[in-house]
Design a protein around this motif. Structure first.
Motif, PDB file in Angstrom:
ATOM      1  N   GLU A 111       0.841  -1.213   0.000  1.00  0.00           N
ATOM      2  CA  GLU A 111       0.000   0.000   0.000  1.00  0.00           C
ATOM      3  C   GLU A 111       0.873   1.259   0.000  1.00  0.00           C
ATOM      4  OE1 GLU A 111      -3.371   0.419   0.269  1.00  0.00           O
ATOM      5  OE2 GLU A 111      -4.221  -1.336   1.275  1.00  0.00           O
ATOM      6  N   ASN A 112       2.177   1.066  -0.155  1.00  0.00           N
ATOM      7  CA  ASN A 112       3.130   2.179  -0.081  1.00  0.00           C
ATOM      8  C   ASN A 112       3.112   2.872   1.278  1.00  0.00           C
ATOM      9  OD1 ASN A 112       4.411   2.138  -2.700  1.00  0.00           O
ATOM     10  ND2 ASN A 112       2.404   2.711  -3.513  1.00  0.00           N
ATOM     11  N   ILE A 113       2.923   2.067   2.295  1.00  0.00           N
ATOM     12  CA  ILE A 113       2.932   2.583   3.670  1.00  0.00           C
ATOM     13  C   ILE A 113       4.117   1.980   4.417  1.00  0.00           C
ATOM     14  CG2 ILE A 113       1.729   2.578   5.897  1.00  0.00           C
ATOM     15  CD1 ILE A 113       0.375   4.384   3.843  1.00  0.00           C
ATOM     16  N   HIS A 114       4.924   2.833   5.025  1.00  0.00           N
ATOM     17  CA  HIS A 114       6.013   2.376   5.873  1.00  0.00           C
ATOM     18  C   HIS A 114       5.564   2.419   7.327  1.00  0.00           C
ATOM     19  CE1 HIS A 114       8.162   3.444   2.210  1.00  0.00           C
ATOM     20  NE2 HIS A 114       9.134   2.652   2.630  1.00  0.00           N
ATOM     21  N   LEU A 115       5.818   1.338   8.035  1.00  0.00           N
ATOM     22  CA  LEU A 115       5.546   1.330   9.472  1.00  0.00           C
ATOM     23  C   LEU A 115       6.799   1.776  10.213  1.00  0.00           C
ATOM     24  CD1 LEU A 115       3.622  -2.053   9.836  1.00  0.00           C
ATOM     25  CD2 LEU A 115       2.671   0.261   9.688  1.00  0.00           C
ATOM     26  N   VAL A 116       6.614   2.654  11.166  1.00  0.00           N
ATOM     27  CA  VAL A 116       7.762   3.207  11.893  1.00  0.00           C
ATOM     28  C   VAL A 116       7.566   2.981  13.386  1.00  0.00           C
ATOM     29  CG1 VAL A 116       9.214   5.226  12.231  1.00  0.00           C
ATOM     30  CG2 VAL A 116       7.918   4.990  10.105  1.00  0.00           C
ATOM     31  N   PRO A 117       8.195   1.935  13.941  1.00  0.00           N
ATOM     32  CA  PRO A 117       8.006   1.646  15.359  1.00  0.00           C
ATOM     33  C   PRO A 117       8.879   2.515  16.275  1.00  0.00           C
ATOM     34  CG  PRO A 117       9.298  -0.091  14.306  1.00  0.00           C
ATOM     35  CD  PRO A 117       8.945   0.892  13.231  1.00  0.00           C
ATOM     36  N   ILE A 118       8.409   2.696  17.467  1.00  0.00           N
ATOM     37  CA  ILE A 118       9.114   3.451  18.510  1.00  0.00           C
ATOM     38  C   ILE A 118      10.068   2.510  19.254  1.00  0.00           C
ATOM     39  CG2 ILE A 118       7.528   2.984  20.441  1.00  0.00           C
ATOM     40  CD1 ILE A 118       7.609   5.963  21.093  1.00  0.00           C
ATOM     41  N   ILE A 119      11.185   3.062  19.717  1.00  0.00           N
ATOM     42  CA  ILE A 119      12.096   2.312  20.589  1.00  0.00           C
ATOM     43  C   ILE A 119      12.343   3.174  21.826  1.00  0.00           C
ATOM     44  CG2 ILE A 119      14.374   1.236  20.834  1.00  0.00           C
ATOM     45  CD1 ILE A 119      12.688  -0.145  18.690  1.00  0.00           C
ATOM     46  N   ASP A 120      12.187   2.582  22.993  1.00  0.00           N
ATOM     47  CA  ASP A 120      12.380   3.322  24.241  1.00  0.00           C
ATOM     48  C   ASP A 120      13.773   3.104  24.812  1.00  0.00           C
ATOM     49  OD1 ASP A 120       9.919   4.530  24.313  1.00  0.00           O
ATOM     50  OD2 ASP A 120       8.974   2.906  25.448  1.00  0.00           O
ATOM     51  N   ALA A 121      14.198   4.042  25.627  1.00  0.00           N
ATOM     52  CA  ALA A 121      15.544   3.951  26.192  1.00  0.00           C
ATOM     53  C   ALA A 121      15.656   2.891  27.280  1.00  0.00           C
ATOM     54  CB  ALA A 121      15.953   5.312  26.758  1.00  0.00           C
ATOM     55  N   GLY A 122      14.581   2.670  28.022  1.00  0.00           N
ATOM     56  CA  GLY A 122      14.642   1.764  29.169  1.00  0.00           C
ATOM     57  C   GLY A 122      14.297   0.332  28.776  1.00  0.00           C
ATOM     58  N   VAL A 123      15.072  -0.617  29.283  1.00  0.00           N
ATOM     59  CA  VAL A 123      14.854  -2.041  29.001  1.00  0.00           C
ATOM     60  C   VAL A 123      14.189  -2.682  30.217  1.00  0.00           C
ATOM     61  CG1 VAL A 123      16.036  -4.258  28.658  1.00  0.00           C
ATOM     62  CG2 VAL A 123      16.783  -2.213  27.388  1.00  0.00           C
ATOM     63  N   LYS A 124      13.059  -3.296  29.989  1.00  0.00           N
ATOM     64  CA  LYS A 124      12.281  -3.853  31.095  1.00  0.00           C
ATOM     65  C   LYS A 124      13.079  -4.883  31.891  1.00  0.00           C
ATOM     66  CE  LYS A 124       7.595  -5.615  32.060  1.00  0.00           C
ATOM     67  NZ  LYS A 124       7.766  -6.589  33.078  1.00  0.00           N
ATOM     68  N   GLU A 125      12.949  -4.806  33.203  1.00  0.00           N
ATOM     69  CA  GLU A 125      13.514  -5.819  34.084  1.00  0.00           C
ATOM     70  C   GLU A 125      12.556  -7.002  34.108  1.00  0.00           C
ATOM     71  OE1 GLU A 125      15.035  -5.198  38.556  1.00  0.00           O
ATOM     72  OE2 GLU A 125      12.921  -5.744  38.447  1.00  0.00           O
ATOM     73  N   GLU A 126      12.943  -8.088  33.458  1.00  0.00           N
ATOM     74  CA  GLU A 126      12.052  -9.251  33.434  1.00  0.00           C
ATOM     75  C   GLU A 126      12.858 -10.511  33.154  1.00  0.00           C
ATOM     76  OE1 GLU A 126       7.995  -9.117  31.463  1.00  0.00           O
ATOM     77  OE2 GLU A 126       8.943 -10.649  30.229  1.00  0.00           O
ATOM     78  N   LYS A 127      12.768 -11.412  34.063  1.00  0.00           N
ATOM     79  CA  LYS A 127      13.474 -12.687  33.901  1.00  0.00           C
ATOM     80  C   LYS A 127      13.045 -13.335  32.589  1.00  0.00           C
ATOM     81  CE  LYS A 127      15.697 -13.503  37.961  1.00  0.00           C
ATOM     82  NZ  LYS A 127      16.890 -12.651  37.727  1.00  0.00           N
TER      83      LYS A 127
END
Lengths: 669, 669
Positions: free
Chosen positions: A226-242
């Motif tokens: 469809e000529n659409i680019h998806l642009v995801p966000i990336i956050d600075a903090g990495v979740k604490e999760e085993k």
């Protein structure tokens, strides 16, 4: 000429790739007070001060105090001193004209006639700074020297000049499909849809919510068709999760920022408890950059880096302390003082200065407390991505822009102008910020059109888009909980189609201007004062901009206004694009004047002997015909010409001379 | 013509002393939807809407949604819908022209083209309202009919037209003496010093801090000898404290608002736990009014009523509930949702809508839950004072202005425009609010010059004063913790002396205009559109005002601006007062134009065939010579005249014909 003066023992920021030698003599222009850690310059009555990049208030920064302290604060009221970035370059223009870059990664303030109207005072938090003083023929020359010194600005792919729709709240593939369908059905052009934190699994970087985005590579492909680019966000903090691989690997390798005792520093952001990758450590930075591969491999070609001031909702330690303090209030009569303290403690948990003193970086062997290098964090997160893209996708441009930044980051990505609001005053702020950001190397930029926080109105969105069609980053973005602000939520579809449609007709020109500005170290957007230095009225204009060498913009930014005042430093041709598809032109004499601008009119002014290439309408950048261009002309003298840059929009042989051609005309017909 | 339509069973507000008969027919102009509790009018494209008194945004209110809900919120950002007052009168002007007053004491919203650009929708919280529809020759005529219906506006003593200095933070007699001495030493005129909450004993109404204000009557007298009036603040909440007579008597007589179970409702404000006198109960109101005697007896002649929305920091019950909820967070990972909830709970303790549903009034025998009459509280606190002054000081005017208000209160006192900030945009808001407030009967009004919250700048204060010298209430006020903003804290003493000095030269004119506007039910300040209804540019002007029949004001309200655009609907004489004491005049043609305005220039425009009386300089109102006046003249045709009102400034025989005289001139010499 650039002269460098050094005080103390500087922390390398990377802002200046090749540093000039240190000068031995005294710093010119300023009185230096090592004890107070200040540099003071006495301004003449009519001196103006330009620069400081992403900031509050005017194009002329005089009359306020600014602080370079990257801060996640959503209320950009006039009283604030900082936004999300630290851009320590400015130019004094007046009885003396010179530029100053304070290369310093800690918190530094610029009191520009706030405490005393005639005094410009720079105050650093410690006495370890590189100060560059730049003199030249005029302001433009000084800026150009500075830009050359800090290196070429980031260049995005061509599709990133298309219009993007974003919202914190697109929760599933179907939500995104609905947006795209609405635009395509109404024939309103669109090139990208942004994914905010909703696409991740419980706000974990480099994960996907498998329930709501179950077939991501297929979905990315479907959108590309469809000529659409998806642009995801990336956050600075990495979740604490085993068990979450990014967390586990970061812990195992010691890649996260640490407390004084060497244990990981745990702050909280979207997912609650989270850790900050040590972006200032080469190995950790490379490791973090490599994570982007997770999404690149699924067909993603663009990202936005968020929360990288870094934003801190609270820390484990500070929350514990506040909870203990709250216990002591129980059963007491909280009066003015104690109640203010109580509310202040809880409100003050977020982005608390004390927390920024509680963790450390390992700068390749040197341990540095975070507050001393606070303003480098977002920069280095984006550098992590930019360097990784060079490794992972060496032949392709990847879209990247960041919320937080420092000069130097302009080589790795653009920025958006932070989490603004649906305020008319923020449309004006967007206008004012463009040239200041260009001065500091940030060319790929724009504001959240329509406003991120708070509720927009149809009129505000329309007027904002009428300006936004000229900014390289053109994105409509809004926060969860606010009024839905995709243009199709409002009544005047024809008007929005017309305005956004015009963007696509202008892209050959805008892209060409962008590329020339990036490759030559020039400003795409300039205050009038820069081009008309002897014009006392041009010097005062705060709501018009020059774009390239051709255009002057005079956007409408007031509720209910159906016109505005414009100052023309010289004769110009006013061009008006009307909703009915017609275009009107009128040659206007130099001077002050009032122009009518109906709600869906887009008006700009052409300078004498200029041409503007204009494409045929298109629904996406992919469909723009860059060859068969109409020329808007204003031929005052013998000939008008335009230096047109065009390339394929994704590969990197920017300097290929074949990309440039000369368009010209001797008549207006 | 005024027509009244009633829905449901209305609560008497007292806004309209003598009500017209109820009309039997259908409400004109609007579609009525009883189920949705809405009145909807379809606006034509260029209709404008004026009014709504103290509010955000433009002179033309179109393009936003407003809510009449008196609220103590210090951040008057564009996104807000309410300020401290509820002024439910507006005029639609365009293809149809009519006024509407919604006499309704509960919360009501006015969606003026927000949801749909062409729709004006009024929505009440319950279906018990009086709606007055007013038609007439033009907007001015409609306003005049409305003003006549709601009764004569409050008239302050003459000294209240002098300049006042205020700050939350004058903690002792010596603090006040220092302020007065600084002004007098620098020969900057001053008439009053305001006492904020600091003068009381632990924030208890009608007490004095005996340590810091030990000899109050003597001190009041000492100040009077300096021609300074002290103006203490009175808060709405009465401290809960054993042995404090106001508390004890209020409890004993049952004068405080009560919870559903009949026990006193305890909220918290400055002193912590406090009770609200039931201002809507005649006996309690009289009792509260009588308390002002405590200060009147010590020589005080003016007051300001604060916190009377009423502001609630928290209630005992809500604080307890929040503390319990906080306990459940302990030891948990607070993510986006839970942490937002936590911060929201604590921040949301103040002015919580639920608390306003938790107490009751005894409206002379009828129990009414507070939220249904919320907007009447501040009004009735001020009515308490106003009625008491009539009883206690029948022959003297007492200064009274309030933070919260409702239409009807304009008969008992003025208002200040709430706790604004040191923002340039609030200077502009101050300008825009003047005519809207005048429409609703509030003539004695002004903003906190220089801004209350946040840090001011010398330039902002100077520009604000340049407008403030024209507003009836002219007060420089600032909050504790902000930059000190008495004019002598800044460098340009001569500039401030010049600007404030000009106020005193203008007082004969301003007082005369005030009195005529009050006695005749006219507007002292008007938008240009009201006087030039057929001028399409005048209709759009949002930053110029007409003052009386003589002046047009065009204040500078932008940082670093040294001029501005002005629209002249007709030929006018530009008058410029310069810091060096000179005055320049220039006849300017009708049309759009740019004027230079240096930082300390005061510029206004005289309409054709007008005169402005100008007094000699004076240091206080007491010293103004109202007899030997200079006349500023703009005689375009045969003759210019001015109807001059002058009286002794404190007695109440306003209507005495001897107070009026006619000044005239046939030439400009």
């Amino acid at each position: 000429m650039i002269s460098r003066y050094t005080y103390g023992s500087c922390i390398e920021t990377g802002a200046v790739p090749e540093k000039p030698e240190i000068e031995a003599g005294a710093l010119p222009f300023f009185v230096v007070d090592e004890e107070q850690m200040t540099l003071t310059y006495r301004m003449a009555e009519h001196d103006r001060v330009y620069g400081l990049g992403e900031n509050l208030r005017g194009i002329n920064k005089r009359g306020w105090i600014y602080e370079s302290k990257c801060t996640d604060d959503p209320n950009h009221m006039e009283e604030k001193r900082s936004l999300y970035a630290a851009h320590n370059f400015f130019v004094v223009d007046g009885s003396e004209t010179f530029g100053v870059f304070v290369d310093y990664p800690g918190i530094v303030s610029f009191d520009i006639g706030y405490t005393k109207m005639e005094e410009l005072k720079i105050q650093a938090s410690d006495w370890n700074l590189d100060v560059y003083v730049i003199t030249g023929m005029d302001v433009k020359d000084i800026v150009k020297q500075f830009r050359k010194m800090i290196g070429r600005s980031y260049i995005p792919p061509l599709w990133a000049f298309g219009y993007g729709q974003s919202r914190w709240g697109y929760r599933s593939e179907d939500d995104v499909r609905e947006v795209v369908k609405a635009y395509r059905d109404l024939q309103i052009p669109l090139d990208s849809v942004y994914l905010d934190i909703d696409y991740m699994e419980r706000y974990k970087d480099f994960t996907l919510n498998q329930e709501t985005f179950p077939d991501f590579p297929d979905f990315v492909e479907e959108m590309k068709k469809e000529n659409i680019h998806l642009v995801p966000i990336i956050d600075a903090g990495v979740k604490e999760e085993k068990g979450y691989p990014v967390y586990e690997e970061g812990i195992e390798k010691g890649y996260f920022c640490k407390k004084e005792d060497g244990t990981p520093f745990v702050a909280a952001v979207w997912p609650g408890r989270a850790l900050f990758p040590d972006m200032l450590n080469t190995e950790a930075r490379n490791w973090f950059g490599d994570q982007y591969r997770f999404l690149l491999d699924q067909g993603i070609e663009g990202f936005w880096n968020d929360m990288n001031e870094p934003s801190i909702f609270y820390t484990e330690d500070s929350l514990k302390a506040v909870m203990e303090k709250i216990d002591t209030y129980k059963g007491k009569n909280l009066d003015l003082d104690s109640f203010s303290e109580f509310q202040g403690l809880v409100g003050g948990l977020s982005n608390n200065p004390e927390d920024y003193k509680a963790f450390y970086h390992d700068m390749d062997g040197v341990r540095v407390r975070h507050d001393r290098v606070h303003n480098l964090f977002g920069y280095n997160m984006t550098k992590a991505a930019g360097e990784a893209f060079e490794r992972l996708e060496p032949d392709k441009r990847i879209l990247m822009f960041s919320r937080s930044s420092y000069i130097g980051m302009h080589r790795y990505g653009g920025i958006w102008q932070g989490d603004n609001k649906s305020w008319w005053s923020h449309l004006l702020l967007n206008i004012k910020m463009m040239p200041s950001l260009n001065m500091c190397g940030f060319l790929y930029t724009g504001a959240d059109l329509g406003g991120f926080g708070a509720d927009t109105t149809e009129e505000l969105l329309m007027r904002w888009l009428e300006f936004g069609i000229f900014t390289p980053l053109m994105r409509n973005h809004s926060a969860a909980g606010t009024r839905e602000q995709e243009v199709y939520r409002f009544g005047n579809t024809a008007g929005f189609r017309h305005v956004i449609g015009l963007r696509y007709r202008l892209i050959p020109y805008l892209y060409s201007e962008y590329m020339k500005a990036a490759l030559r170290g020039e400003m795409m957007f300039r205050p009038l004062a820069f081009d008309y230095p002897d014009d006392k009225y041009a010097a005062q204009v705060e709501d018009q901009l020059l774009l390239g060498n051709e255009l002057m913009l005079a956007p409408v930014y007031e509720q209910n206004a159906r016109g505005r005042y414009v100052y023309l430093p010289e004769t110009m041709k006013m061009v008006r694009f009307k909703e009915d598809g017609t275009m009107e032109t009128e040659i206007r004499p130099a001077g002050h004047q009032y122009i009518d601008v109906e709600l869906t009119d887009v008006v700009f002014f052409m300078r004498p002997d200029t041409l503007i290439p204009l494409a045929k309408p298109a629904q996406c950048t992919q469909d723009i015909d860059f060859e068969h261009l109409e020329l808007l002309k204003f031929v005052q003298n013998e000939m008008a010409s335009y230096e047109y840059y065009h390339d394929d929009g994704y590969s990197k042989d920017y300097e290929n001379p074949e990309h440039l051609s000369l368009l010209f005309s001797t008549t207006e017909e």
